[in-house]
Write a protein that holds these residues in place. Structure first.
Motif, PDB file in Angstrom:
ATOM      1  N   GLU A  67       0.851  -1.193   0.000  1.00 24.39           N
ATOM      2  CA  GLU A  67       0.000   0.000   0.000  1.00 24.39           C
ATOM      3  C   GLU A  67       0.883   1.237   0.000  1.00 24.39           C
ATOM      4  O   GLU A  67       2.045   1.189   0.402  1.00 24.39           O
ATOM      5  N   ALA A  68       0.323   2.314  -0.446  1.00 23.29           N
ATOM      6  CA  ALA A  68       1.043   3.586  -0.480  1.00 23.29           C
ATOM      7  C   ALA A  68       1.323   4.051   0.945  1.00 23.29           C
ATOM      8  O   ALA A  68       0.496   3.874   1.844  1.00 23.29           O
ATOM      9  N   ARG A  69       2.481   4.636   1.144  1.00 22.78           N
ATOM     10  CA  ARG A  69       2.809   5.213   2.452  1.00 22.78           C
ATOM     11  C   ARG A  69       1.941   6.421   2.708  1.00 22.78           C
ATOM     12  O   ARG A  69       1.643   7.191   1.809  1.00 22.78           O
ATOM     13  N   ARG A  70       1.593   6.578   3.940  1.00 21.72           N
ATOM     14  CA  ARG A  70       0.826   7.753   4.349  1.00 21.72           C
ATOM     15  C   ARG A  70       1.805   8.832   4.784  1.00 21.72           C
ATOM     16  O   ARG A  70       2.762   8.563   5.484  1.00 21.72           O
TER      17      ARG A  70
END
Length: 72
Positions: A67-70
């Protein structure tokens, strides 16, 4: 568990294998992969093939989530 490199992935795989009380030999028999490959994978060898690695991960009942980093 956050995986940041080959070593942390290998540690996660080793921990799960031991939790299940599987030997490297048992995984080798089930998958047809060599004990050497399993050992290299658990030791974080950078050149382990991704397809074989995913096969071991699946056998151990682990999931991979990307998942994309926040931004924090």
């Amino acid at each position: 568990m956050k995986i940041t490199d080959a070593a942390s992935l290998g540690n996660a795989i080793r921990s799960r294998r031991k939790e299940l009380k599987y030997t490297q030999g048992y995984i080798s028999e089930i998958t047809g992969l060599s004990v050497r490959f399993i050992s290299d994978l658990e030791n974080g060898k950078l050149t382990c093939e991704i397809g074989k690695t995913i096969e071991v991960i699946n056998l151990l009942g682990l999931d991979i989530l990307v998942e994309a980093r926040r931004d924090e």
